[in-house]
Design an enzyme around this catalytic site. Structure first.
Site, PDB file in Angstrom:
ATOM      1  N   HIS A 150       0.865  -1.190   0.000  1.00 23.88           N
ATOM      2  CA  HIS A 150       0.000   0.000   0.000  1.00 23.88           C
ATOM      3  C   HIS A 150       0.900   1.238   0.000  1.00 23.88           C
ATOM      4  O   HIS A 150       1.956   1.243   0.651  1.00 23.88           O
ATOM      5  CB  HIS A 150      -0.906  -0.004   1.228  1.00 23.88           C
ATOM      6  CG  HIS A 150      -1.937   1.077   1.173  1.00 23.88           C
ATOM      7  ND1 HIS A 150      -1.634   2.379   1.493  1.00 23.88           N
ATOM      8  CD2 HIS A 150      -3.233   1.068   0.794  1.00 23.88           C
ATOM      9  CE1 HIS A 150      -2.717   3.127   1.318  1.00 23.88           C
ATOM     10  NE2 HIS A 150      -3.704   2.354   0.897  1.00 23.88           N
ATOM     11  N   GLU A 222      -4.200   2.095  -7.113  1.00 29.12           N
ATOM     12  CA  GLU A 222      -4.581   3.238  -6.281  1.00 29.12           C
ATOM     13  C   GLU A 222      -3.677   4.426  -6.598  1.00 29.12           C
ATOM     14  O   GLU A 222      -2.546   4.490  -6.089  1.00 29.12           O
ATOM     15  CB  GLU A 222      -4.424   2.895  -4.799  1.00 29.12           C
ATOM     16  CG  GLU A 222      -5.318   1.778  -4.319  1.00 29.12           C
ATOM     17  CD  GLU A 222      -5.521   1.851  -2.805  1.00 29.12           C
ATOM     18  OE1 GLU A 222      -6.668   1.999  -2.391  1.00 29.12           O
ATOM     19  OE2 GLU A 222      -4.531   1.788  -2.060  1.00 29.12           O
TER      20      GLU A 222
HETATM   21  P1  PGA Z   1      -9.540   6.304   0.566  1.00 27.88           P
HETATM   22  O1  PGA Z   1      -8.347   5.257   0.814  1.00 27.88           O
HETATM   23  O2  PGA Z   1     -10.724   5.502   0.065  1.00 27.88           O
HETATM   24  O3  PGA Z   1      -9.797   6.913   1.905  1.00 27.88           O
HETATM   25  O4  PGA Z   1      -9.076   7.271  -0.447  1.00 27.88           O
HETATM   26  C1  PGA Z   1      -8.107   4.196  -0.045  1.00 27.88           C
HETATM   27  C2  PGA Z   1      -6.877   3.447   0.340  1.00 27.88           C
HETATM   28  O5  PGA Z   1      -5.889   4.066   0.773  1.00 27.88           O
HETATM   29  O6  PGA Z   1      -6.835   2.206   0.224  1.00 27.88           O
END
Ligand code: PGA
Length: 328
Positions: A150, A222
């Site tokens: 992540h 992401e």
């Molecule tokens: P968010 O986070 O939905 O608050 O933008 C997503 C993540 O970091 O997995």
């Protein structure tokens, strides 16, 4: 008199017999109907689901929720899922990633096949690694999913592509499923280096992962610039998902690339999830902030097109009118 009585009672008995018989027939008929109906609905749903990748929804709670919060989330979320006939009949994979301390409470309290997901684990089995949690330790508690790489872990804990690759490998070797997170920073995005960054991450993080192993890896795209801020546009998500699948096609083959699950993450909310989940090639979402509330996490799950389609199959097969398209 006695005879009369007998006759009366016997005619009553006959009547009762007849009505009992007709009731039995009715019950049998109902039974037959339901037994015909049930496999038809089941068959129709399984036929429908076979034609696509199953949808995946993962809640990333980051460093949030204490024990009492987990308890109330689990109670309310279990109840919502328990009474939802559509989700029960679906093949959705629903997961919750709490802090390390929340893993066992989640694994114990979340029902309805919701899986518990670790947020960050070490590829080492055990040893002198202060502050870390090993894959073997979560595996012991039947926790078989973990986020890997992540962006917040890459940034704050200096986890490198090499460690990420080792973690993906060790999870796969132990029949666990990594959720490999990849993403471009704001700087890379501004410099139009998003594709290059993603291609490099895929190549480094999946080094040595074979064709048969990659099917167990879930990829979460992401964009770092979209996390906790503004969601990426549908157009951007669509193009990047296609780019990821094309890269995977080059690394493996077309069939394999098609079967790999690709999720989107970054400011997913109830308001934008219907369109994100309808993007071609998107197999689910990784949700941070909006997953902290059980109702909003549940509504995001219900907003995918598959939910509406399964609901329609159930209603149509049961002779009811399907709800209008925009009704959730
Ligand atoms: P968010 O986070 O939905 O608050 O933008 C997503 C993540 O970091 O997995």
């Amino acid at each position: 008199m006695a005879n009369n009585k007998k006759t009366k009672s016997s005619s009553k008995t006959n009547k009762n017999d007849a009505s009992a018989k007709s009731n039995t027939n009715k019950t049998n008929l109902e039974k037959t109907n339901t037994s015909i109906k049930k496999p038809t609905v089941k068959l129709a749903i399984s036929k429908y689901l076979q034609s696509r990748n199953n949808k995946i929804f993962i809640a990333n709670w980051k460093m949030n929720k204490k024990f009492e919060d987990i308890k109330s989330f689990a109670f309310a979320f279990n109840h919502l899922l328990h009474k939802d006939k559509v989700i029960k009949k679906s093949n959705f994979l629903i997961g919750v990633a709490p802090t390390s301390l929340g893993l066992l409470p989640c694994a114990g309290m979340l029902k309805n096949n919701v899986v518990t997901v670790a947020q960050n684990i070490s590829p080492e089995k055990n040893g002198a690694f202060t502050g870390q949690l090993s894959y073997d330790q979560i595996h012991e508690y039947n926790i078989n999913y973990a986020l890997v790489g992540h962006s917040e872990v890459r940034n704050y804990l200096n986890v490198t592509d090499k460690i990420i690759n080792d973690t993906v490998k060790v999870l796969i070797q132990n029949n666990m499923r990594p959720v490999l997170c990849i993403g471009d920073t704001k700087e890379q995005y501004d410099e139009k280096k998003s594709e290059k960054t993603i291609a490099l991450q895929l190549m480094n993080d999946l080094k040595g992962i074979s064709e048969s192993q990659i099917k167990n890896v879930i990829i979460a795209y992401e964009p770092v610039w979209a996390i906790g801020s503004t969601v990426a546009s549908d157009e951007w998500i669509k193009n990047m998902t296609k780019f990821i699948r094309d890269t995977l096609k080059d690394m493996y083959d077309e069939k394999t690339a098609k079967e790999i699950h690709i999720l989107y993450g970054g400011s997913v909310k109830v308001e934008n999830s219907p369109s994100i989940l309808s993007i071609k090639g998107i197999d689910g979402v990784l949700i941070g902030g909006a997953s902290l509330d059980h109702q909003s996490f549940y509504e995001i799950i219900c907003s995918c097109p598959e939910y509406k389609d399964i609901q329609k199959i159930i209603l149509t097969k049961n002779g009811q009118k399907p709800l209008p398209k925009n009704n959730s």
